[in-house]
Design a protein around this motif. Structure first.
Motif, PDB file in Angstrom:
ATOM      1  N   LYS A   1       0.779  -1.245   0.000  1.00 12.14           N
ATOM      2  CA  LYS A   1       0.000   0.000   0.000  1.00 12.14           C
ATOM      3  C   LYS A   1       0.812   1.298   0.000  1.00 12.14           C
ATOM      4  O   LYS A   1       0.224   2.373  -0.047  1.00 12.14           O
ATOM      5  CB  LYS A   1      -1.008   0.048   1.169  1.00 12.14           C
ATOM      6  CG  LYS A   1      -1.977  -1.117   1.194  1.00 12.14           C
ATOM      7  CD  LYS A   1      -3.153  -0.851   0.290  1.00 12.14           C
ATOM      8  CE  LYS A   1      -4.164  -1.983   0.336  1.00 12.14           C
ATOM      9  NZ  LYS A   1      -5.104  -1.972  -0.735  1.00 12.14           N
ATOM     10  N   HIS A   2       2.140   1.215   0.081  1.00 10.39           N
ATOM     11  CA  HIS A   2       2.907   2.466   0.064  1.00 10.39           C
ATOM     12  C   HIS A   2       2.710   3.200  -1.262  1.00 10.39           C
ATOM     13  O   HIS A   2       2.516   4.416  -1.294  1.00 10.39           O
ATOM     14  CB  HIS A   2       4.401   2.198   0.258  1.00 10.39           C
ATOM     15  CG  HIS A   2       4.730   1.515   1.540  1.00 10.39           C
ATOM     16  ND1 HIS A   2       5.839   0.729   1.713  1.00 10.39           N
ATOM     17  CD2 HIS A   2       4.073   1.489   2.724  1.00 10.39           C
ATOM     18  CE1 HIS A   2       5.860   0.245   2.947  1.00 10.39           C
ATOM     19  NE2 HIS A   2       4.790   0.689   3.580  1.00 10.39           N
TER      20      HIS A   2
ATOM     21  N   GLU B   1       0.296   2.953  -3.265  1.00  8.72           N
ATOM     22  CA  GLU B   1      -1.076   3.464  -3.389  1.00  8.72           C
ATOM     23  C   GLU B   1      -1.178   4.850  -2.748  1.00  8.72           C
ATOM     24  O   GLU B   1      -1.742   5.783  -3.325  1.00  8.72           O
ATOM     25  CB  GLU B   1      -2.048   2.508  -2.718  1.00  8.72           C
ATOM     26  CG  GLU B   1      -3.487   2.929  -2.879  1.00  8.72           C
ATOM     27  CD  GLU B   1      -4.414   1.818  -2.463  1.00  8.72           C
ATOM     28  OE1 GLU B   1      -4.690   0.944  -3.308  1.00  8.72           O
ATOM     29  OE2 GLU B   1      -4.836   1.816  -1.302  1.00  8.72           O
ATOM     30  N   LYS B   2      -0.586   4.972  -1.565  1.00 13.88           N
ATOM     31  CA  LYS B   2      -0.586   6.266  -0.863  1.00 13.88           C
ATOM     32  C   LYS B   2       0.100   7.327  -1.741  1.00 13.88           C
ATOM     33  O   LYS B   2      -0.377   8.445  -1.885  1.00 13.88           O
ATOM     34  CB  LYS B   2       0.190   6.073   0.447  1.00 13.88           C
ATOM     35  CG  LYS B   2       0.085   7.167   1.430  1.00 13.88           C
ATOM     36  CD  LYS B   2       0.327   6.671   2.852  1.00 13.88           C
ATOM     37  CE  LYS B   2       1.805   6.465   3.140  1.00 13.88           C
ATOM     38  NZ  LYS B   2       2.126   6.207   4.548  1.00 13.88           N
TER      39      LYS B   2
ATOM     40  N   ARG C   1      -1.971   8.318  -4.865  1.00 14.70           N
ATOM     41  CA  ARG C   1      -3.099   9.225  -4.585  1.00 14.70           C
ATOM     42  C   ARG C   1      -2.643  10.671  -4.578  1.00 14.70           C
ATOM     43  O   ARG C   1      -3.371  11.566  -5.014  1.00 14.70           O
ATOM     44  CB  ARG C   1      -3.744   8.854  -3.254  1.00 14.70           C
ATOM     45  CG  ARG C   1      -4.517   7.566  -3.384  1.00 14.70           C
ATOM     46  CD  ARG C   1      -5.560   7.408  -2.300  1.00 14.70           C
ATOM     47  NE  ARG C   1      -6.332   6.208  -2.592  1.00 14.70           N
ATOM     48  CZ  ARG C   1      -6.582   5.245  -1.726  1.00 14.70           C
ATOM     49  NH1 ARG C   1      -6.132   5.340  -0.486  1.00 14.70           N
ATOM     50  NH2 ARG C   1      -7.282   4.198  -2.069  1.00 14.70           N
TER      51      ARG C   1
ATOM     52  N   LEU D   1       5.777  12.614   1.027  1.00 16.18           N
ATOM     53  CA  LEU D   1       4.640  12.892   0.141  1.00 16.18           C
ATOM     54  C   LEU D   1       4.639  14.348  -0.331  1.00 16.18           C
ATOM     55  O   LEU D   1       4.247  14.637  -1.465  1.00 16.18           O
ATOM     56  CB  LEU D   1       3.323  12.530   0.834  1.00 16.18           C
ATOM     57  CG  LEU D   1       3.172  11.038   1.194  1.00 16.18           C
ATOM     58  CD1 LEU D   1       1.835  10.781   1.875  1.00 16.18           C
ATOM     59  CD2 LEU D   1       3.327  10.128  -0.026  1.00 16.18           C
TER      60      LEU D   1
END
Ligand SMILES: Cc1cc2nc3c(=O)[nH]c(=O)nc-3n(C[C@H](O)[C@H](O)[C@H](O)COP(=O)(O)O)c2cc1C
Length: 143
Positions: free
Chosen positions: A12-13, A15-16, A19, A125
């Motif tokens: 899921k990294h 995916e984050k 986004r 991010l």
């Protein structure tokens, strides 16, 4: 400029990260395991983790199956626990398909088991957001 964001993830990294990229681009991020079709894309952001020193076999297959002459540029973003860029093979495969690869890549730290916990974090991010804006500007977008 038509932009899309696709990614492969195991934990899921990516995916984050996808986004955040998709938010800047004003699109929805697409997991490559979901049914979709790409056509006439000026700029395709591709996100991946690194598994055993390279991106996953699923992503290589996905690149192989991309439609011919529909993708102009690709921009790579990635994470792994060494923070060393390990996307070279992916880039070679994209170039072999006639897709121009943006010369800069975003690579950050991604946690793995007990290593580098909580990465990518908020700071990573923010850096990814900046990278995305710059890539879009340089490739002719308006973000
Ligand atoms: C099965 C597996 C193998 C991995 N192998 C490597 C590796 O060889 N080198 C590395 O730097 N990171 C490796 N990692 C760390 C991942 O690249 C890192 O956790 C990345 O952020 C995962 O992204 P994802 O959550 O989107 O799958 C591995 C992680 C997993 C789960």
């Amino acid at each position: 400029m038509k932009t899309e964001v696709v990614y492969f993830t195991r934990t899921k990294h990516t995916e984050k990260m996808a986004r955040v990229v998709a938010d800047v681009c004003g699109v929805e991020a697409i997991n490559i395991t979901e049914q979709h079709r790409l056509f006439d894309v000026d700029c395709l952001f591709i996100g991946t983790g690194i598994y055993g020193g390279k991106p996953s076999a699923e992503l290589f297959r996905y690149i192989d199956d991309l439609p011919v002459n529909q993708i102009k540029h690709a921009v790579i973003f990635s994470s792994n626990f060494t923070k060393k860029d390990q996307t070279e093979l992916l880039i070679n495969n994209l170039r072999a398909k006639g897709i121009e690869v943006y010369p800069r890549r975003f690579v950050t730290t991604g946690s793995f088991l007990f290593l580098k916990r909580k990465r990518p974090n908020e700071k990573d991010l923010v850096a990814l957001r900046r990278f995305t804006i710059k890539a879009l500007q340089e490739l002719g977008g308006n973000s």
